[in-house]
Design a protein around this motif. Structure first.
Motif, PDB file in Angstrom:
ATOM      1  N   ARG A 240       0.824  -1.208   0.000  1.00 15.00           N
ATOM      2  CA  ARG A 240       0.000   0.000   0.000  1.00 15.00           C
ATOM      3  C   ARG A 240       0.858   1.257   0.000  1.00 15.00           C
ATOM      4  O   ARG A 240       1.752   1.406   0.822  1.00 15.00           O
ATOM      5  N   VAL A 241       0.533   2.152  -0.952  1.00 13.62           N
ATOM      6  CA  VAL A 241       1.119   3.484  -1.005  1.00 13.62           C
ATOM      7  C   VAL A 241       0.090   4.426  -0.388  1.00 13.62           C
ATOM      8  O   VAL A 241      -1.097   4.342  -0.706  1.00 13.62           O
ATOM      9  N   LEU A 242       0.539   5.331   0.481  1.00 17.80           N
ATOM     10  CA  LEU A 242      -0.368   6.258   1.161  1.00 17.80           C
ATOM     11  C   LEU A 242      -0.063   7.694   0.783  1.00 17.80           C
ATOM     12  O   LEU A 242       1.085   8.129   0.798  1.00 17.80           O
ATOM     13  N   PHE A 243      -1.128   8.425   0.449  1.00 16.98           N
ATOM     14  CA  PHE A 243      -1.083   9.880   0.306  1.00 16.98           C
ATOM     15  C   PHE A 243      -2.041  10.394   1.366  1.00 16.98           C
ATOM     16  O   PHE A 243      -3.213  10.029   1.367  1.00 16.98           O
ATOM     17  N   PHE A 244      -1.544  11.236   2.297  1.00 18.86           N
ATOM     18  CA  PHE A 244      -2.444  11.679   3.374  1.00 18.86           C
ATOM     19  C   PHE A 244      -2.311  13.170   3.635  1.00 18.86           C
ATOM     20  O   PHE A 244      -1.337  13.804   3.256  1.00 18.86           O
ATOM     21  N   GLY A 245      -3.318  13.705   4.310  1.00 21.20           N
ATOM     22  CA  GLY A 245      -3.356  15.117   4.669  1.00 21.20           C
ATOM     23  C   GLY A 245      -4.307  15.868   3.761  1.00 21.20           C
ATOM     24  O   GLY A 245      -5.056  15.279   2.988  1.00 21.20           O
ATOM     25  N   THR A 246      -4.259  17.191   3.868  1.00 23.01           N
ATOM     26  CA  THR A 246      -5.121  17.990   3.009  1.00 23.01           C
ATOM     27  C   THR A 246      -4.671  17.801   1.562  1.00 23.01           C
ATOM     28  O   THR A 246      -3.481  17.657   1.286  1.00 23.01           O
ATOM     29  N   ILE A 247      -5.628  17.747   0.664  1.00 22.06           N
ATOM     30  CA  ILE A 247      -5.324  17.552  -0.757  1.00 22.06           C
ATOM     31  C   ILE A 247      -5.483  18.905  -1.440  1.00 22.06           C
ATOM     32  O   ILE A 247      -6.583  19.421  -1.567  1.00 22.06           O
ATOM     33  N   ARG A 248      -4.323  19.471  -1.819  1.00 17.81           N
ATOM     34  CA  ARG A 248      -4.279  20.796  -2.446  1.00 17.81           C
ATOM     35  C   ARG A 248      -3.423  20.696  -3.704  1.00 17.81           C
ATOM     36  O   ARG A 248      -2.564  19.821  -3.796  1.00 17.81           O
TER      37      ARG A 248
ATOM     38  N   ALA B  47      -3.814   4.321  -1.121  1.00 18.78           N
ATOM     39  CA  ALA B  47      -4.727   4.833  -0.100  1.00 18.78           C
ATOM     40  C   ALA B  47      -4.636   6.352  -0.105  1.00 18.78           C
ATOM     41  O   ALA B  47      -3.536   6.920  -0.098  1.00 18.78           O
ATOM     42  N   VAL B  48      -5.794   6.993  -0.136  1.00 20.77           N
ATOM     43  CA  VAL B  48      -5.878   8.446  -0.118  1.00 20.77           C
ATOM     44  C   VAL B  48      -6.678   8.808   1.125  1.00 20.77           C
ATOM     45  O   VAL B  48      -7.853   8.456   1.228  1.00 20.77           O
ATOM     46  N   ALA B  49      -6.015   9.471   2.074  1.00 16.92           N
ATOM     47  CA  ALA B  49      -6.651   9.776   3.354  1.00 16.92           C
ATOM     48  C   ALA B  49      -6.504  11.258   3.649  1.00 16.92           C
ATOM     49  O   ALA B  49      -5.389  11.751   3.843  1.00 16.92           O
TER      50      ALA B  49
ATOM     51  N   LEU C 166     -10.123   4.808  -0.271  1.00 16.52           N
ATOM     52  CA  LEU C 166     -10.429   6.217  -0.046  1.00 16.52           C
ATOM     53  C   LEU C 166     -10.983   6.450   1.355  1.00 16.52           C
ATOM     54  O   LEU C 166     -11.883   5.755   1.803  1.00 16.52           O
ATOM     55  N   ASP C 167     -10.411   7.436   2.030  1.00 17.72           N
ATOM     56  CA  ASP C 167     -10.902   7.888   3.331  1.00 17.72           C
ATOM     57  C   ASP C 167     -10.865   9.414   3.266  1.00 17.72           C
ATOM     58  O   ASP C 167      -9.942  10.055   3.771  1.00 17.72           O
ATOM     59  N   LEU C 168     -11.860   9.959   2.558  1.00 16.53           N
ATOM     60  CA  LEU C 168     -11.860  11.389   2.277  1.00 16.53           C
ATOM     61  C   LEU C 168     -12.625  12.148   3.349  1.00 16.53           C
ATOM     62  O   LEU C 168     -13.645  11.694   3.843  1.00 16.53           O
ATOM     63  N   GLY C 169     -12.127  13.311   3.701  1.00 17.78           N
ATOM     64  CA  GLY C 169     -12.714  14.112   4.758  1.00 17.78           C
ATOM     65  C   GLY C 169     -11.717  14.295   5.882  1.00 17.78           C
ATOM     66  O   GLY C 169     -10.565  13.871   5.787  1.00 17.78           O
ATOM     67  N   PHE C 170     -12.169  14.946   6.943  1.00 14.98           N
ATOM     68  CA  PHE C 170     -11.282  15.192   8.081  1.00 14.98           C
ATOM     69  C   PHE C 170     -10.883  13.864   8.724  1.00 14.98           C
ATOM     70  O   PHE C 170     -11.713  12.991   8.941  1.00 14.98           O
ATOM     71  N   LEU C 171      -9.608  13.706   9.030  1.00 13.94           N
ATOM     72  CA  LEU C 171      -9.113  12.464   9.634  1.00 13.94           C
ATOM     73  C   LEU C 171      -8.896  12.631  11.119  1.00 13.94           C
ATOM     74  O   LEU C 171      -8.202  13.558  11.540  1.00 13.94           O
ATOM     75  N   THR C 172      -9.453  11.727  11.901  1.00  8.23           N
ATOM     76  CA  THR C 172      -9.114  11.705  13.322  1.00  8.23           C
ATOM     77  C   THR C 172      -7.703  11.137  13.449  1.00  8.23           C
ATOM     78  O   THR C 172      -7.192  10.477  12.533  1.00  8.23           O
ATOM     79  N   GLU C 173      -7.065  11.373  14.580  1.00  6.95           N
ATOM     80  CA  GLU C 173      -5.716  10.836  14.792  1.00  6.95           C
ATOM     81  C   GLU C 173      -5.718   9.319  14.716  1.00  6.95           C
ATOM     82  O   GLU C 173      -4.779   8.723  14.197  1.00  6.95           O
ATOM     83  N   GLN C 174      -6.777   8.680  15.225  1.00  4.74           N
ATOM     84  CA  GLN C 174      -6.838   7.213  15.198  1.00  4.74           C
ATOM     85  C   GLN C 174      -6.908   6.685  13.770  1.00  4.74           C
ATOM     86  O   GLN C 174      -6.257   5.693  13.443  1.00  4.74           O
ATOM     87  N   ARG C 175      -7.703   7.331  12.927  1.00  3.22           N
ATOM     88  CA  ARG C 175      -7.803   6.869  11.531  1.00  3.22           C
ATOM     89  C   ARG C 175      -6.500   7.097  10.789  1.00  3.22           C
ATOM     90  O   ARG C 175      -6.043   6.238  10.032  1.00  3.22           O
ATOM     91  N   LEU C 176      -5.877   8.260  11.010  1.00  2.44           N
ATOM     92  CA  LEU C 176      -4.599   8.529  10.370  1.00  2.44           C
ATOM     93  C   LEU C 176      -3.553   7.511  10.836  1.00  2.44           C
ATOM     94  O   LEU C 176      -2.800   6.965  10.023  1.00  2.44           O
ATOM     95  N   ASP C 177      -3.521   7.233  12.127  1.00  2.00           N
ATOM     96  CA  ASP C 177      -2.586   6.249  12.674  1.00  2.00           C
ATOM     97  C   ASP C 177      -2.773   4.890  11.992  1.00  2.00           C
ATOM     98  O   ASP C 177      -1.801   4.239  11.601  1.00  2.00           O
TER      99      ASP C 177
END
Length: 185
Positions: free
Chosen positions: A3-11, A36-38, A63-74
């Motif tokens: 799995r490749v992860l791209f996370f944070g705000t998408i700008r 994975a896009v989070a 896809l996990d789009l929207g605000f991420l809680t710390e637990q989901r990001l972890d």
């Protein structure tokens, strides 16, 4: 699948479109991995996601789009093998500093703070170049030993950079010393 992860705000400056182009090229070439896009999008990403689905690779998107809680990001950071930072430009990145703690292989564009990083800790590629990004990604995807070495390099870099608590303690210490000097003056 890896799995490749791209996370944070998408700008736009974060190069998400470049990552989609690179992944499409690699999937078409027969490489099997998930993307994975989070995070929360601050740009239209539906057309990019549609390109992946239209090419027949929709099942490889997580896809996990929207605000991420710390637990989901972890959870995303733990499950990923590679973290991608395909930024077009950046001064510094809090997301990168957070990711260091997970000891994962990272691929980043050679811009801003990334440009000066040790390539034993991060696989760097030319910015604004989907082909260069695909090449950097495939090297890390194809080589578990390289992923492991980059992950160890990330942990070593984290130890050198320190963490937020250490930075806070140093800041408090400087303020206390300055306050003491003012009192003594």
């Amino acid at each position: 699948a890896t799995r490749v992860l791209f996370f944070g705000t998408i700008r736009p400056y974060k190069g998400f479109d470049l990552l989609i182009e690179a992944c499409l090229a690699l999937w078409r070439a027969g490489h099997v991995f998930e993307l994975a896009v989070a995070g929360k999008a601050f740009m239209p990403i539906a057309p990019l996601l549609d390109r992946v689905r239209d090419a027949g690779f929709g099942e490889r998107l997580v896809l996990d789009l929207g605000f991420l809680t710390e637990q989901r990001l972890d959870a995303h950071l733990r499950k990923s093998a590679i973290i991608a930072f395909p930024y077009r430009h950046i001064d510094s990145s809090g997301a990168f500093l957070s990711a260091l703690h997970y000891g994962k292989a990272m691929v980043a564009s050679r811009v801003g703070m990334f440009a000066g990083l040790d390539e034993g800790a991060v696989s760097l590629c030319a910015p604004d170049d989907a082909g260069a990004l695909a090449q950097a990604l495939v090297m890390v995807l194809a080589d578990a030993g390289m992923r492991s070495a980059l992950g160890k390099g990330a942990l070593t870099m984290r130890a050198r950079v320190g963490d937020w608590e250490a930075a806070a303690a140093q800041t408090v210490s400087v303020y206390e010393q300055a306050s003491e000097r003012v009192r003594q003056a």
